[in-house]
Design an enzyme around this catalytic site. Structure first.
Site, PDB file in Angstrom:
ATOM      1  N   TYR A  39      59.570   3.020  78.510  1.00  0.00           N
ATOM      2  CA  TYR A  39      60.692   2.820  79.425  1.00  0.00           C
ATOM      3  C   TYR A  39      61.813   2.112  78.686  1.00  0.00           C
ATOM      4  CZ  TYR A  39      59.566  -2.177  80.120  1.00  0.00           C
ATOM      5  OH  TYR A  39      59.354  -3.523  79.935  1.00  0.00           O
ATOM      6  N   CYS A  40      62.967   2.033  79.340  1.00  0.00           N
ATOM      7  CA  CYS A  40      64.124   1.337  78.755  1.00  0.00           C
ATOM      8  C   CYS A  40      64.981   0.885  79.928  1.00  0.00           C
ATOM      9  CB  CYS A  40      64.874   2.251  77.777  1.00  0.00           C
ATOM     10  SG  CYS A  40      65.329   3.856  78.473  1.00  0.00           S
ATOM     11  N   GLY A  41      66.281   1.112  79.871  1.00  0.00           N
ATOM     12  CA  GLY A  41      67.130   0.741  80.985  1.00  0.00           C
ATOM     13  C   GLY A  41      67.259   1.850  82.006  1.00  0.00           C
TER      14      GLY A  41
END
Length: 298
Positions: free
Chosen positions: A245-247
């Site tokens: 995941y990330c932003g």
């Protein structure tokens, strides 16, 4: 490790030898750096594409046809049939050899590549994108270019299950389901010491950190051996699947691209990522105190 070592990249030099053999998609999105926490301002990259693009390329709008209809989040993946329809509307035929690129550092093109991979379409990412193309003195076009006629609707595409939703991530974070969460943001964003585009700083509990930027060298993906070494330092003997995941589910796809090319498997991407997670105050976030002596939930 996977035995599927089929290259998912193409070099600018190789594409330039016969660009007409490929359907080239520009996935650029304009995304300014945040000025303050919660400053989230993505815009279509169509204007950037019109200013300069690889000759014959088409713009795939990740905020438009190539996202879900009426989604509450940016970049939400479209349903498989909507994605197939978006390709058909651009004139992309089912037998096309697809190359995707962007005007950044492979993140947007990796996002589109992962979307296509999920429905069984084998695309390739132009390593280094437009920056590498122009650095080699290769030609660019300006303007809207010629529109292709839409093709017939594609056959119903499959869903290979390469995405995870909030509930699946919550179960892994709580220790109620197998898997390992890996954040693709920079260490400062992971720790919560840098300005964030999202509602709250930090990372999802029980996450590890493998920054997408650590897998790049001057805008190009690092060699497989370097990616493997970087990844093994974080992922050695972790529980699978690895959920990235990330932003907003974009940089995570760049990590997925690098890991797939290096031979890793059993990967998925949390589509909503921190834009979705941080918007719910009931979901915990972890920040690291600069002294390193403790962590706090937010």
């Amino acid at each position: 490790m996977s035995d599927d070592r089929r290259d998912v990249l193409i070099r600018a030099e190789d594409l330039a030898r016969n660009p007409g053999a490929y359907t080239i998609l520009d996935a650029t999105v304009s995304f300014p750096k945040p000025r303050f926490d919660g400053d989230y301002r993505p815009e279509s990259g169509l204007a950037d594409w019109e200013r300069a693009h690889i000759p014959g390329s088409l713009h795939a709008d990740l905020l438009g046809d190539f996202s879900a209809v009426d989604a509450n989040l940016h970049f939400t993946r479209p349903a498989p049939d909507r994605l197939a329809d978006a390709l058909a509307s651009l004139g992309v035929t089912p037998d096309a050899e697809i190359v995707v690129y962007d005007q950044g550092t492979n993140t947007w093109s990796a996002r589109l590549w992962w979307m296509l991979r999920n429905i069984g379409i084998a695309a390739r990412v132009l390593d280094g994108g437009l920056a590498r193309w122009t650095a080699l003195g290769l030609p660019v076009e300006t303007g809207a270019g010629e529109l292709r006629a839409a093709t017939e609707r594609w056959a119903q595409p499959a869903d290979r299950g390469l995405w995870r939703d909030r509930d699946a991530v919550l179960a892994i974070s709580a220790g109620d389901a197998p898997g390992t969460l890996v954040c693709a943001l920079d260490p400062e964003q992971f720790a919560g010491t840098a300005t964030t585009r999202y509602s709250r700083r930090g990372h999802i509990p029980r996450s590890l950190n493998l920054p997408a930027k650590s897998l790049l060298d001057d805008g190009l993906l690092r060699p497989d051996e370097a990616v493997s070494a970087e990844a093994e330092a974080v992922l050695a003997e972790v529980e699978r699947p690895v959920v990235l995941y990330c932003g907003g589910g974009v940089s995570a796809c760049l990590v997925a691209l690098a890991l797939v090319r290096a031979g890793f498997d059993d990967l998925a991407v949390y589509d909503g990522s921190l834009e979705e997670w941080t918007a719910d105050p009931a979901l915990p976030m972890v920040t690291t105190v600069p002294s390193g002596d403790r962590e706090g939930d937010t």
